[in-house]
Scaffold this active site. Structure first.
Site, mmCIF file in Angstrom:
data_model
loop_
_atom_site.group_PDB
_atom_site.id
_atom_site.type_symbol
_atom_site.label_atom_id
_atom_site.label_comp_id
_atom_site.label_asym_id
_atom_site.label_seq_id
_atom_site.Cartn_x
_atom_site.Cartn_y
_atom_site.Cartn_z
ATOM 1 N N ASP A 1 0.810 -1.215 0.000
ATOM 2 C CA ASP A 1 0.000 0.000 0.000
ATOM 3 C C ASP A 1 0.843 1.265 0.000
ATOM 4 O O ASP A 1 2.054 1.220 0.234
ATOM 5 C CB ASP A 1 -0.966 0.011 1.204
ATOM 6 C CG ASP A 1 -0.319 -0.496 2.491
ATOM 7 O OD1 ASP A 1 0.925 -0.483 2.570
ATOM 8 O OD2 ASP A 1 -1.051 -0.893 3.396
ATOM 9 N N ASN B 1 -7.681 -2.970 14.169
ATOM 10 C CA ASN B 1 -9.070 -3.248 13.763
ATOM 11 C C ASN B 1 -9.154 -4.430 12.792
ATOM 12 O O ASN B 1 -10.193 -4.673 12.190
ATOM 13 C CB ASN B 1 -9.699 -1.995 13.127
ATOM 14 C CG ASN B 1 -8.954 -1.543 11.875
ATOM 15 O OD1 ASN B 1 -8.074 -2.237 11.385
ATOM 16 N ND2 ASN B 1 -9.319 -0.393 11.341
ATOM 17 N N HIS C 1 -7.371 -4.805 9.984
ATOM 18 C CA HIS C 1 -7.094 -4.547 8.559
ATOM 19 C C HIS C 1 -5.818 -5.255 8.109
ATOM 20 O O HIS C 1 -4.916 -5.499 8.911
ATOM 21 C CB HIS C 1 -7.063 -3.043 8.233
ATOM 22 C CG HIS C 1 -5.887 -2.266 8.744
ATOM 23 N ND1 HIS C 1 -5.980 -0.967 9.190
ATOM 24 C CD2 HIS C 1 -4.561 -2.585 8.866
ATOM 25 C CE1 HIS C 1 -4.791 -0.532 9.554
ATOM 26 N NE2 HIS C 1 -3.917 -1.496 9.367
ATOM 27 N N GLU D 1 -9.676 -1.732 5.198
ATOM 28 C CA GLU D 1 -10.301 -1.486 6.492
ATOM 29 C C GLU D 1 -11.552 -2.365 6.643
ATOM 30 O O GLU D 1 -12.071 -2.898 5.650
ATOM 31 C CB GLU D 1 -10.695 0.001 6.586
ATOM 32 C CG GLU D 1 -9.520 0.969 6.475
ATOM 33 C CD GLU D 1 -8.685 1.074 7.760
ATOM 34 O OE1 GLU D 1 -8.588 0.085 8.511
ATOM 35 O OE2 GLU D 1 -8.115 2.160 7.983
HETATM 36 C C1 F6R Z 1 1.102 -1.347 5.976
HETATM 37 C C2 F6R Z 1 0.195 -2.444 6.262
HETATM 38 C C3 F6R Z 1 -0.669 -2.352 7.473
HETATM 39 C C4 F6R Z 1 0.156 -2.574 8.752
HETATM 40 C C5 F6R Z 1 -0.740 -2.486 9.982
HETATM 41 C C6 F6R Z 1 0.038 -2.694 11.274
HETATM 42 O O1 F6R Z 1 1.822 -1.610 4.794
HETATM 43 O O2 F6R Z 1 0.127 -3.389 5.534
HETATM 44 O O3 F6R Z 1 -1.698 -3.301 7.383
HETATM 45 O O4 F6R Z 1 0.754 -3.837 8.691
HETATM 46 O O5 F6R Z 1 -1.362 -1.235 10.019
HETATM 47 O O6 F6R Z 1 0.896 -1.627 11.474
HETATM 48 P P1 F6R Z 1 1.908 -1.605 12.706
HETATM 49 O O7 F6R Z 1 2.906 -2.645 12.476
HETATM 50 O O8 F6R Z 1 2.496 -0.219 12.667
HETATM 51 O O9 F6R Z 1 1.091 -1.846 13.929
#
Ligand code: F6R
Length: 262
Positions: free
Chosen positions: A67, A136, A138, A143
């Site tokens: 992303d 959450n 995702h 989301e």
């Molecule tokens: C970003 C991604 C997101 C993160 C998720 C956890 O490329 O794929 O799904 O893996 O938001 O983020 P952290 O590791 O910062 O808690």
């Protein structure tokens, strides 16, 4: 799902790095799906160290990130392109032209999303997809309520996600409202997935992903439909799991037992 529960978060992250490194070593022209965020920082540090210690070359490896924020310059400090360059790419011998991150701006996000999806298909699809998980549930920036068969698309970020990612920006107003993300269907089409979640903040999402119903309320639960997923978590993230004795019995302290020993 193969559920590996480790004593510490670093053990979980080290194992993730070992799985990726062994893949690059055995199949140098692998197509890897990569993620960003706090969880990935230690994984990439282990990858850099392991690549150097074991002389693993990434020169034939192709990468696609999950992303990118929409509406910021690709070279800004908070973009995921910058994150990847700083945390991984510039420390290994991957060819920069073989590293892909979705576009962060352009006339039409839907066109940008389609070209990214097409590029993944042209590369032959993702062999090994590395994932983190949001509080959450995702995955990527899909989301809750995202279609479980979605392909790369533009998504509106939840306020919770913007708040979580506030730490990478100077002010909350600077956190983009939109992101281009590989879809859940795109993730499910990969050959193999590994997903890493550590800390008590992720415990509810981990429980919903592994044991909850397959539901758009927890996008990561779609991984229950994938045939080759390894979940790497620490004790804190595992604390709500129910048949804990079973997970520990099958893979004591995250070890992968030979079938003959089971
Ligand atoms: C970003 C991604 C997101 C993160 C998720 C956890 O490329 O794929 O799904 O893996 O938001 O983020 P952290 O590791 O910062 O808690």
């Amino acid at each position: 799902m193969k559920v590996l529960i480790f004593q510490t978060e670093d053990e979980a992250k080290l194992r993730a790095a070992q799985i990726i490194l062994s893949r690059v070593q055995s199949v140098p022209n692998s197509v890897l799906g990569l993620a960003t965020g706090g969880t990935m920082e230690a994984i990439y540090a282990h990858l850099i160290e392991g690549s150097s210690n074991h002389s693993v070359s990434w020169s034939e490896t192709v990468t696609f990130n999950l992303d990118e924020y929409w509406g910021i310059p690709a070279d800004s400090a908070a973009s995921y392109r910058t994150y990847m360059n700083e945390h991984l790419f510039k420390h290994i011998d991957v060819a920069m032209k073989s590293t892909h991150v979705p576009a962060s701006s352009g006339d039409d996000p839907s066109d940008a999303a389609q070209s990214y999806e097409d590029a993944i298909l042209t590369a032959g699809g993702i062999d090994l997809q590395l994932l983190g998980i949001g509080k959450n549930g995702h995955i990527g920036f899909n989301e809750p309520t995202s279609s479980l068969s979605s392909r790369t698309w533009i998504k509106t970020l939840t306020q919770e996600t913007r708040d979580s990612n506030r730490r990478f920006f100077e002010r909350l107003e600077d956190v983009p409202k939109y992101a281009l993300t590989v879809g859940i269907g795109t993730i499910l089409a990969s050959e193999e997935c590994i997903i890493v979640g550590t800390g008590v903040d992720k415990a509810a999402a981990i429980k919903a992903m592994i044991e909850g119903p397959v539901s758009a309320a927890c996008p990561a639960s779609a991984l229950q439909m994938h045939r080759n997923v390894t979940v790497l978590i620490d004790n804190d993230a595992a604390q709500n799991l129910d048949p804990m004795e079973y997970y520990q019995h099958v893979h004591p302290e995250g070890r992968e037992t030979e079938l003959s020993n089971v």
